[in-house]
Structure formats: C-alpha cells, structure tokens
Write a protein that holds these residues in place. Structure first.
Motif, PDB file in Angstrom:
ATOM      1  N   LYS A 291       0.759  -1.185   0.037  1.00 20.79           N
ATOM      2  CA  LYS A 291      -0.110   0.094   0.111  1.00 20.79           C
ATOM      3  C   LYS A 291       0.897   1.229   0.077  1.00 20.79           C
ATOM      4  CE  LYS A 291      -3.685  -2.099   2.716  1.00 20.79           C
ATOM      5  NZ  LYS A 291      -2.907  -3.489   3.205  1.00 20.79           N
ATOM      6  N   LEU A 321      -1.971   6.002   5.886  1.00 24.34           N
ATOM      7  CA  LEU A 321      -2.454   5.132   4.676  1.00 24.34           C
ATOM      8  C   LEU A 321      -3.739   5.982   4.059  1.00 24.34           C
ATOM      9  CD1 LEU A 321      -2.646   1.482   5.829  1.00 24.34           C
ATOM     10  CD2 LEU A 321      -0.708   2.558   4.383  1.00 24.34           C
ATOM     11  N   GLU A 323      -5.760   4.240   2.244  1.00 27.64           N
ATOM     12  CA  GLU A 323      -6.803   3.212   2.140  1.00 27.64           C
ATOM     13  C   GLU A 323      -7.130   2.718   3.512  1.00 27.64           C
ATOM     14  OE1 GLU A 323      -5.695  -0.184  -0.110  1.00 27.64           O
ATOM     15  OE2 GLU A 323      -3.847   1.018  -0.753  1.00 27.64           O
TER      16      GLU A 323
END
Length: 352
Positions: A291, A321, A323
């Motif tokens: 990621k 992050l 996501e």
DNA sequence: AACTCGGGGTT
DNA sequence: AACCCAGAGTT
C-alpha cells in the motif's frame, strides 16, 4: 543460637509499635477474605502507595468475587493497567471464577487449601489464613526478611534456598500465636515504615538495644541478597498505522513481557533503526503489503522505557495510509484495550 | 535453583 | 544508577 528472651522482646516491641503507628488502610477495616485476597494480590511486589488506588477501583467495580468472576479478562486487565506483572491480573480473574463457580463464592479457610489457588503462594496464603482465620502461619515478605536479618544479625542470602528456609523458620519462631494476623501485619508495617531499606529510623527504634545489626553497625549491609542479572537492552519500532478514523492494535501473545496486552504492530531490532533501515525490514513490508503511505518519526529523541530487567528504546513511526486499514479499530475505542504504560504514554502524548 | 515478569519510589 | 517493593509461576 538465638536468645529466647530476645525473641519475646522483639514480638512485644513490634506489636506495641504497630498499635501506635499503623496506617488506616481500607483492607484493615475488613476480614472479608475476598478483600484481603484482592489486596494481597495487588500488593505483591508493589508498594502500598502504588497499589491503594487500584484496590479502591477494583472494590468499587467488583464489590464481590462474583462480580469479578463475571467480568471479561480484558476488563480485568484494563483495570490492572499500569500496575505491572500482568499475570497477577489473569490469575486473579481465574481464581475469582474458580471460587465463584466451583466453591460457591466461599474462599478456602486454611493455609494449605488457600495455597492451591492460582496466584496464591507461600506469602499470600499465610497472609489470608492469619488475617482472616487466625491461623498461626508466619508471612515472609521483603519487609520480614529485612527486619529479621537485621535484628537477629543473619547474613544468609535471602534469595537462595537455605535463606528462604531459614527465615521462614525464624519468622515462625517469633510469630505471635495469639494474634498472628495483626502480628504479621505489624512486622511488615514496621519494616516498611521504621526498618526501611535505606535510611532506617534506628535513632527512634525501640529495638535498637537488642538489634544485632545496629550494635555491629551492619544495618546497611543487611539483608544479604545474591547478585541480580544485568539489564537487557531492546529496540522497539512501533508502527502506528492511521487512516481517517482507525488504527491497528495487536495482542502480545509470545512468552515475553506484557503478555495479553495490546500494542501497535511491532518491529523489534538489534539497534535503533533509521527510516531507510526500517522500511526494508520484512516485518514492516508485510504490514504495509504494497500500500502507499506517508511515514514520519514521532519521537526523534528515542524514548527509553525502563523495566526491572530491560531497557526498551522505542521509536514510534506514524504511518498514514490512504486506504482503510484491514482489521483496524476505531481510534476512539483505543481506551478499551489494556496496553503497557509505554503505549499509554504515547497515546496520550500523540493525542490519539 | 535460576529465570522471568512492570512500574514507580528512594537514595 | 542501584536498590527495593505485603511474590508467584515456569523451566
């Protein structure tokens, strides 16, 4: 060979000192074995000043052994958070369930039966049996080792088999058979407040005349304790994953410190890591699993968390992050999880 | 019999 | 920095 008159003198001075100087502590207002047991578990290797607020919170939250038995282990650990030696909390909960569900809520009434309970050893079984039931069994804790070794001038190491046996016998010999519970508390209180480890109050001590260590100017040399192992250094990199509302906590499951408490994902290393070194670590890459992220070091000045046998050098890495975090928890729920003080301090400082 | 398990207070 | 604390369980 010890002088019988000295032993009797010792007992009477300790008892009368206690009448004059004992602190008014909540568990001393009760002989309810649940309360005495709870106080003794909390106070294992723990100063009264540190344990007292925990005792009050436990009694308020769990007024009876049934209330404690019905709690979840996580709830018990959370209430224990900050006290250390967390296996005490798990054994406490285990024994509460055993007493509540297999003994109809009634604690065993003898030293030998009490000692079978998980988390209850020689000391705690003696304390409960003498205080609650008047059984003539002597407690031997750190205070008792100190007081007896000094007064009788015994230099046998207190943390080896011979010394443990010797002091148990000596403590039993000087025990007040008429009032074992009060006497046991008296000698411990005397050790804690008068015959202190450092700077004991010998000048105002009623035992000064017959105290062997004082007469030989050996007070500061007793008790004798065998050498401790040296302190281990460890290096922790905590990965604080953040998305919009979540973070990730993991339980510590290995046989190590803080077993069954929660923490951020951990990358342990043999030294402090730079950002480049960290981001090449397998554990880190597994966690990120491709990621995209932004990363920064929260504490450029490495914080050192000092335990009795470990110094833990910790860096907290903030990883944002884009996501959602798989299996993440809501940040607002983080307070539900029992965590080490090291983590609790970070949560507070970071403002999570 | 030696090791391990916390966190905080006192010199 | 060193020592200690109302010790117990594991290896």
């Amino acid at each position: 060979m010890k002088n019988r008159a000295n032993e009797i003198d010792f007992r009477e001075v300790v008892n009368s000192w206690y009448l004059q100087n004992k602190r008014d502590l909540p568990w001393r207002r009760s002989s309810d074995p649940y309360r005495i047991w709870l106080s003794e578990i909390i106070l294992q290797q723990t100063r009264i000043d540190q344990g007292l607020p925990y005792y009050l919170r436990f009694i308020k939250t769990f007024p009876t052994v049934f209330d404690l038995a019905e709690a979840s282990e996580q709830q018990v650990l959370k209430l224990w958070q900050g006290l250390g030696y967390y296996s005490r909390a798990r054994n406490l909960h285990y024994t509460a369930k055993e007493v509540a569900y297999e003994m109809e809520g009634i604690f065993p009434k003898s030293f030998s039966e009490l000692k079978k309970l998980k988390g209850v050893g020689e000391y705690t079984a003696s304390a409960i049996a003498s205080i609650c039931y008047g059984e003539a069994v002597a407690v031997v804790d750190g205070n008792v080792y100190r007081v007896l070794s000094r007064y009788f001038g015994v230099d046998t190491p207190i943390n080896a088999t011979e010394g443990i046996r010797y002091f148990k016998e000596l403590a039993t010999r000087v025990l007040d058979l008429e009032h074992p519970g009060d006497y046991n508390q008296a000698i411990m209180e005397f050790g804690a407040m008068q015959c202190k480890p450092q700077l004991p109050l010998c000048a105002s001590c009623g035992l000064q005349i017959s105290c062997v260590a004082f007469q030989l100017q050996r007070v500061d040399k007793l008790p004798v304790k065998l050498k401790k192992n040296k302190i281990k250094k460890r290096y922790f990199n905590y990965i604080v994953l953040l998305d919009h509302q979540h973070t990730l906590l993991q339980a510590r499951t290995k046989k190590d410190i803080w077993q069954h408490l929660y923490q951020f994902p951990l990358v342990e290393s043999n030294d402090n890591l730079s950002l480049d070194e960290l981001t090449k670590k397998e554990d880190f890459l597994d966690l990120i699993s491709g990621k995209s992220y932004d990363i920064r070091l929260f504490n450029p000045k490495v914080s050192v968390h000092k335990l009795s046998h470990q110094h833990i050098y910790t860096q907290f890495w903030i990883v944002e992050l884009k996501e959602p975090i798989p299996n993440g928890i809501h940040r607002k729920n983080i307070r539900e999880y029992p965590v080490p003080v090291l983590i609790a301090n970070f949560v507070k400082d970071f403002g999570l």
